[in-house]
Design a protein around this motif. Structure first.
Motif, PDB file in Angstrom:
ATOM      1  N   CYS A 125       0.825  -1.216   0.000  1.00 37.72           N
ATOM      2  CA  CYS A 125       0.000   0.000   0.000  1.00 37.72           C
ATOM      3  C   CYS A 125       0.858   1.264   0.000  1.00 37.72           C
ATOM      4  CB  CYS A 125      -0.929   0.005   1.211  1.00 37.72           C
ATOM      5  SG  CYS A 125      -2.339  -1.116   1.073  1.00 37.72           S
ATOM      6  N   ILE A 126       1.942   1.254   0.739  1.00 42.43           N
ATOM      7  CA  ILE A 126       2.839   2.418   0.759  1.00 42.43           C
ATOM      8  C   ILE A 126       3.365   2.703  -0.643  1.00 42.43           C
ATOM      9  CG2 ILE A 126       5.109   3.206   1.542  1.00 42.43           C
ATOM     10  CD1 ILE A 126       4.488   1.872   4.253  1.00 42.43           C
ATOM     11  N   GLY A 127       3.798   1.648  -1.346  1.00 41.73           N
ATOM     12  CA  GLY A 127       4.274   1.839  -2.724  1.00 41.73           C
ATOM     13  C   GLY A 127       3.191   2.396  -3.622  1.00 41.73           C
ATOM     14  N   GLY A 128       1.958   1.913  -3.466  1.00 36.29           N
ATOM     15  CA  GLY A 128       0.860   2.401  -4.289  1.00 36.29           C
ATOM     16  C   GLY A 128       0.546   3.866  -4.056  1.00 36.29           C
ATOM     17  N   TRP A 129       0.513   4.276  -2.793  1.00 38.73           N
ATOM     18  CA  TRP A 129       0.215   5.677  -2.486  1.00 38.73           C
ATOM     19  C   TRP A 129       1.309   6.615  -2.991  1.00 38.73           C
ATOM     20  CZ3 TRP A 129      -4.313   7.425  -1.708  1.00 38.73           C
ATOM     21  CH2 TRP A 129      -5.276   6.686  -1.021  1.00 38.73           C
ATOM     22  N   LEU A 130       2.562   6.182  -2.913  1.00 44.26           N
ATOM     23  CA  LEU A 130       3.644   7.019  -3.432  1.00 44.26           C
ATOM     24  C   LEU A 130       3.499   7.202  -4.943  1.00 44.26           C
ATOM     25  CD1 LEU A 130       6.703   5.688  -1.376  1.00 44.26           C
ATOM     26  CD2 LEU A 130       5.512   7.892  -1.116  1.00 44.26           C
ATOM     27  N   ALA A 131       3.058   6.153  -5.641  1.00 46.40           N
ATOM     28  CA  ALA A 131       2.836   6.268  -7.088  1.00 46.40           C
ATOM     29  C   ALA A 131       1.718   7.267  -7.387  1.00 46.40           C
ATOM     30  CB  ALA A 131       2.502   4.897  -7.664  1.00 46.40           C
ATOM     31  N   ILE A 132       0.634   7.217  -6.613  1.00 46.87           N
ATOM     32  CA  ILE A 132      -0.461   8.177  -6.805  1.00 46.87           C
ATOM     33  C   ILE A 132       0.016   9.596  -6.536  1.00 46.87           C
ATOM     34  CG2 ILE A 132      -2.694   8.933  -5.862  1.00 46.87           C
ATOM     35  CD1 ILE A 132      -3.356   5.968  -5.407  1.00 46.87           C
ATOM     36  N   PHE A 133       0.772   9.778  -5.474  1.00 47.23           N
ATOM     37  CA  PHE A 133       1.269  11.112  -5.115  1.00 47.23           C
ATOM     38  C   PHE A 133       2.135  11.702  -6.226  1.00 47.23           C
ATOM     39  CE2 PHE A 133       4.731  13.651  -3.219  1.00 47.23           C
ATOM     40  CZ  PHE A 133       3.986  14.691  -2.677  1.00 47.23           C
ATOM     41  N   LEU A 134       2.931  10.863  -6.885  1.00 44.22           N
ATOM     42  CA  LEU A 134       3.878  11.343  -7.901  1.00 44.22           C
ATOM     43  C   LEU A 134       3.278  11.376  -9.309  1.00 44.22           C
ATOM     44  CD1 LEU A 134       7.031   9.366  -6.669  1.00 44.22           C
ATOM     45  CD2 LEU A 134       6.588  11.821  -6.386  1.00 44.22           C
ATOM     46  N   ALA A 135       2.039  10.908  -9.474  1.00 42.16           N
ATOM     47  CA  ALA A 135       1.456  10.740 -10.811  1.00 42.16           C
ATOM     48  C   ALA A 135       1.295  12.070 -11.540  1.00 42.16           C
ATOM     49  CB  ALA A 135       0.104  10.045 -10.699  1.00 42.16           C
ATOM     50  N   MET A 136       1.686  12.058 -12.823  1.00 46.46           N
ATOM     51  CA  MET A 136       1.448  13.200 -13.696  1.00 46.46           C
ATOM     52  C   MET A 136       0.540  12.831 -14.868  1.00 46.46           C
ATOM     53  SD  MET A 136       3.053  15.491 -12.072  1.00 46.46           S
ATOM     54  CE  MET A 136       2.896  16.841 -13.258  1.00 46.46           C
ATOM     55  N   GLY A 137       0.057  11.614 -14.829  1.00 46.15           N
ATOM     56  CA  GLY A 137      -0.856  11.135 -15.866  1.00 46.15           C
ATOM     57  C   GLY A 137      -1.601   9.916 -15.373  1.00 46.15           C
ATOM     58  N   SER A 138      -2.442   9.377 -16.225  1.00 44.62           N
ATOM     59  CA  SER A 138      -3.326   8.290 -15.791  1.00 44.62           C
ATOM     60  C   SER A 138      -2.598   6.977 -15.548  1.00 44.62           C
ATOM     61  CB  SER A 138      -4.442   8.090 -16.819  1.00 44.62           C
ATOM     62  OG  SER A 138      -3.906   7.734 -18.082  1.00 44.62           O
ATOM     63  N   VAL A 139      -1.472   6.740 -16.229  1.00 45.67           N
ATOM     64  CA  VAL A 139      -0.797   5.443 -16.114  1.00 45.67           C
ATOM     65  C   VAL A 139      -0.284   5.223 -14.696  1.00 45.67           C
ATOM     66  CG1 VAL A 139       1.146   4.035 -16.890  1.00 45.67           C
ATOM     67  CG2 VAL A 139      -0.176   5.356 -18.555  1.00 45.67           C
ATOM     68  N   LEU A 140       0.514   6.156 -14.177  1.00 48.17           N
ATOM     69  CA  LEU A 140       1.044   6.006 -12.825  1.00 48.17           C
ATOM     70  C   LEU A 140      -0.077   6.111 -11.794  1.00 48.17           C
ATOM     71  CD1 LEU A 140       3.687   5.497 -11.357  1.00 48.17           C
ATOM     72  CD2 LEU A 140       4.017   7.974 -11.171  1.00 48.17           C
ATOM     73  N   LEU A 141      -1.065   6.946 -12.072  1.00 45.63           N
ATOM     74  CA  LEU A 141      -2.212   7.094 -11.171  1.00 45.63           C
ATOM     75  C   LEU A 141      -2.944   5.756 -11.016  1.00 45.63           C
ATOM     76  CD1 LEU A 141      -3.730   9.536  -9.713  1.00 45.63           C
ATOM     77  CD2 LEU A 141      -5.323   9.402 -11.641  1.00 45.63           C
ATOM     78  N   ASP A 142      -3.235   5.114 -12.152  1.00 40.40           N
ATOM     79  CA  ASP A 142      -3.953   3.836 -12.116  1.00 40.40           C
ATOM     80  C   ASP A 142      -3.094   2.721 -11.525  1.00 40.40           C
ATOM     81  OD1 ASP A 142      -6.111   5.091 -13.260  1.00 40.40           O
ATOM     82  OD2 ASP A 142      -5.733   4.354 -15.286  1.00 40.40           O
ATOM     83  N   THR A 143      -1.784   2.768 -11.815  1.00 44.17           N
ATOM     84  CA  THR A 143      -0.883   1.755 -11.254  1.00 44.17           C
ATOM     85  C   THR A 143      -0.859   1.825  -9.732  1.00 44.17           C
ATOM     86  OG1 THR A 143       0.521   1.831 -13.240  1.00 44.17           O
ATOM     87  CG2 THR A 143       1.494   0.893 -11.230  1.00 44.17           C
ATOM     88  N   GLY A 144      -0.745   3.045  -9.209  1.00 47.60           N
ATOM     89  CA  GLY A 144      -0.756   3.203  -7.756  1.00 47.60           C
ATOM     90  C   GLY A 144      -2.060   2.762  -7.139  1.00 47.60           C
ATOM     91  N   ARG A 145      -3.165   3.109  -7.791  1.00 48.98           N
ATOM     92  CA  ARG A 145      -4.486   2.705  -7.285  1.00 48.98           C
ATOM     93  C   ARG A 145      -4.626   1.185  -7.295  1.00 48.98           C
ATOM     94  NH1 ARG A 145      -8.739   4.948  -4.328  1.00 48.98           N
ATOM     95  NH2 ARG A 145     -10.764   4.489  -5.258  1.00 48.98           N
ATOM     96  N   PHE A 146      -4.084   0.537  -8.323  1.00 50.99           N
ATOM     97  CA  PHE A 146      -4.137  -0.924  -8.407  1.00 50.99           C
ATOM     98  C   PHE A 146      -3.382  -1.564  -7.235  1.00 50.99           C
ATOM     99  CE2 PHE A 146      -2.090  -4.890  -9.634  1.00 50.99           C
ATOM    100  CZ  PHE A 146      -3.169  -5.643 -10.066  1.00 50.99           C
ATOM    101  N   PHE A 147      -2.186  -1.051  -6.933  1.00 53.74           N
ATOM    102  CA  PHE A 147      -1.389  -1.655  -5.857  1.00 53.74           C
ATOM    103  C   PHE A 147      -1.995  -1.397  -4.479  1.00 53.74           C
ATOM    104  CE2 PHE A 147       2.020  -2.042  -9.052  1.00 53.74           C
ATOM    105  CZ  PHE A 147       2.382  -3.353  -8.800  1.00 53.74           C
ATOM    106  N   THR A 148      -2.584  -0.225  -4.278  1.00 59.14           N
ATOM    107  CA  THR A 148      -3.284  -0.039  -2.997  1.00 59.14           C
ATOM    108  C   THR A 148      -4.453  -1.015  -2.899  1.00 59.14           C
ATOM    109  OG1 THR A 148      -4.707   1.728  -3.888  1.00 59.14           O
ATOM    110  CG2 THR A 148      -2.649   2.402  -2.812  1.00 59.14           C
ATOM    111  N   GLY A 149      -5.088  -1.296  -4.029  1.00 61.08           N
ATOM    112  CA  GLY A 149      -6.162  -2.285  -4.033  1.00 61.08           C
ATOM    113  C   GLY A 149      -5.657  -3.672  -3.682  1.00 61.08           C
ATOM    114  N   TYR A 150      -4.512  -4.047  -4.245  1.00 62.97           N
ATOM    115  CA  TYR A 150      -3.954  -5.361  -3.921  1.00 62.97           C
ATOM    116  C   TYR A 150      -3.658  -5.464  -2.423  1.00 62.97           C
ATOM    117  CZ  TYR A 150      -1.076  -9.526  -3.982  1.00 62.97           C
ATOM    118  OH  TYR A 150      -0.576 -10.779  -3.726  1.00 62.97           O
ATOM    119  N   GLY A 151      -3.107  -4.401  -1.873  1.00 64.34           N
ATOM    120  CA  GLY A 151      -2.798  -4.408  -0.443  1.00 64.34           C
ATOM    121  C   GLY A 151      -4.036  -4.550   0.416  1.00 64.34           C
TER     122      GLY A 151
END
Length: 485
Positions: A125-151
């Motif tokens: 979840c920590i990795g996912g939230w950091l990806a969302i925080f750093l996102a500048m587009g939908s790809v990293l945003l969705d990737t972070g959201r996916f990993f928080t979901g897995y957690g």
């Protein structure tokens, strides 16, 4: 063959093995038979509360994840130029991650233990939230959201099972319900902070804090005694049980009960998904899966993920007022449900909750119907918001927490991992269907959307009334013995 072995052992077929398992725990605890009941209770409550408080940090993380999308929707869409479809993907992809997490959650928790499973989930979840925080587009945003979901998919199984396995039976209902209370708390914090801070700040604060607290707290709490016993760690089992029940407690009776259950389970082969459909397991599986369908078919993840949009559809100029009210009403109502759970019982609260969610959706659907036909327009926002608030209050008092509690109670230990994963998969599949389709349904017909959820509410009432057992005041072993009787 396995079933016959199980029954033979329960009748005392292998007495020597039975006595070998029991003896160390009876001998080591008999000197404490003359302990004070008051001392036992105090010791049990203190460590059980501490262990539960640490575990439900994972529940707070769960709530922070699912509550993030509603207050952040308009800011993210504006800053990253996302369409309705793209934001629907972002909002719902958490459920895809959670579904995959649910597939692996039972096996992970059974293999590495409940504590390590929660630690692994926190790191993901920590990795996912950091990806969302750093996102500048939908790809990293969705990737972070996916990993928080897995957690949180792992958390959905590991947290309630851990609490159910460490809690004394007279406290189990209330302590397990803290899981839902902290989910609600995490969601409410996200809703409230999201009205005053940027979405990036919201991701960093509400997302990381529960995970950091949980990782730190795991150093101070014991592993589940039942898991340790199942894995054959006798010394660790005794130490964990003593830590949970107090140094002066007599644990011999509880240790004997747990080990009698473990002894019977050791004769059975490792379970597969196909085993869940054997006659002796089909009823608890059907009940648990059915409750998860009831929980999701009422529309909670669509209404919760996109609450701000719903309020604006009703005619409010801003969704903030409704969102704040939504956040504030969850916590006190969840507390009421926790207080009533071990007094009134599980079934009556589920029935009240199902009726209330049905009523709330019907009122909101009616409000949108009146709006479409330009009838009493000045009352539309009030009716729509009132319906949503009735819905979330009713959901919080029963349907939110109790399906997870019953899921953690009704499965025998040897199928708990496999069955728990199946139940979580069903839950998250339903969550994905509702959360992804909600925006499209709302654009199709707001009234029809909420009336559809109300219709499912009627079916939910019938399911609970006919099939869900009362588990209040029974040990896990008593529940599992009686459910197929």
């Amino acid at each position: 063959m396995a079933t016959r072995q199980h029954k033979d052992i329960e009748k005392g077929g292998d007495n020597k093995a039975h006595e070998d398992l029991k003896a160390p725990f009876i001998d080591n605890t008999s000197k404490n038979v003359n302990r004070s009941p008051e001392t036992d209770q105090n010791g049990s409550i203190k460590m059980a509360l501490l262990s539960t408080a640490v575990a439900v940090c994972g529940s707070t993380e769960f709530g922070a994840c699912v509550g993030f999308s509603a207050p952040a929707q308009f800011a993210i869409c504006k800053e990253l130029d996302l369409s309705v479809a793209e934001y629907s993907l972002f909002g719902s992809i958490i459920t895809i991650g959670a579904m995959i997490g649910a597939i692996t959650s039972g096996r992970i928790a059974d293999t590495i233990g409940r504590k390590r499973a929660m630690a692994l989930s926190s790191v993901i979840c920590i990795g996912g939230w950091l990806a969302i925080f750093l996102a500048m587009g939908s790809v990293l945003l969705d990737t972070g959201r996916f990993f928080t979901g897995y957690g949180i998919g792992i958390f959905t199984f590991a947290v309630p099972v851990y609490i159910a396995e460490i809690a004394p039976k007279e406290l189990r209902g209330g302590l397990t319900t803290l899981n839902q209370f902290m989910i609600v708390t995490g969601s409410s914090i996200s809703f409230l902070l999201g009205t005053v801070v940027s979405w990036r700040t919201l991701a960093l604060f509400t997302g990381l804090s529960p995970c950091i607290l949980l990782l730190a707290g795991l150093f101070f709490i014991p592993e589940s005694p039942r898991w340790l016993a199942k894995e054959g760690h006798k010394d660790e089992f005794e130490q964990a049980l003593r830590t949970l029940r107090g140094p002066k407690a007599n644990i011999s009776a509880e240790a004997k009960e747990i080990y009698e259950s473990i002894l019977a389970l050791q004769a059975l082969p490792q379970t597969r998904v196909s085993d869940l459909f054997e006659p002796e397991y089909i009823k608890p599986v059907f009940i648990a899966v059915g409750l998860m369908v009831c929980q999701q078919s009422g529309g909670i993840n669509g209404i919760g993920f996109y609450a701000s949009e719903t309020f604006i559809f009703s005619g409010l100029k801003s969704g903030k007022v409704g969102t704040i009210a939504y956040a504030l009403i969850q916590i006190p109502i969840t507390i009421v449900g926790m207080v009533l759970l071990d007094k009134s019982g599980r079934r009556i609260l589920l029935l009240i909750s199902s009726f209330g969610t049905c009523l709330g959706c019907f009122i909101t659907g009616t409000a949108f119907f009146l709006k479409d036909h330009h009838i009493i327009l000045e009352w539309i926002p009030f009716l729509a918001v009132s319906g949503v608030l009735i819905f979330i209050a009713s959901f919080s008092i029963g349907m939110g927490a109790i399906p997870w509690l019953i899921m953690s109670e009704i499965f025998p230990l040897h199928i708990k991992g496999t069955a728990g994963s199946l139940v979580c998969i069903v839950n998250w599949l339903g969550a994905w269907v509702v959360s992804y389709s909600f925006n499209f349904l709302l654009n199709w017909s707001p009234a029809g959307t909420f009336w559809l959820f109300a219709g499912f509410g009627v079916l939910n009432i019938g399911f609970v009334a006919k099939l869900v057992p009362e588990t209040k005041g029974k040990s896990l072993e008593e529940i599992q013995a009686s459910i197929n009787s």
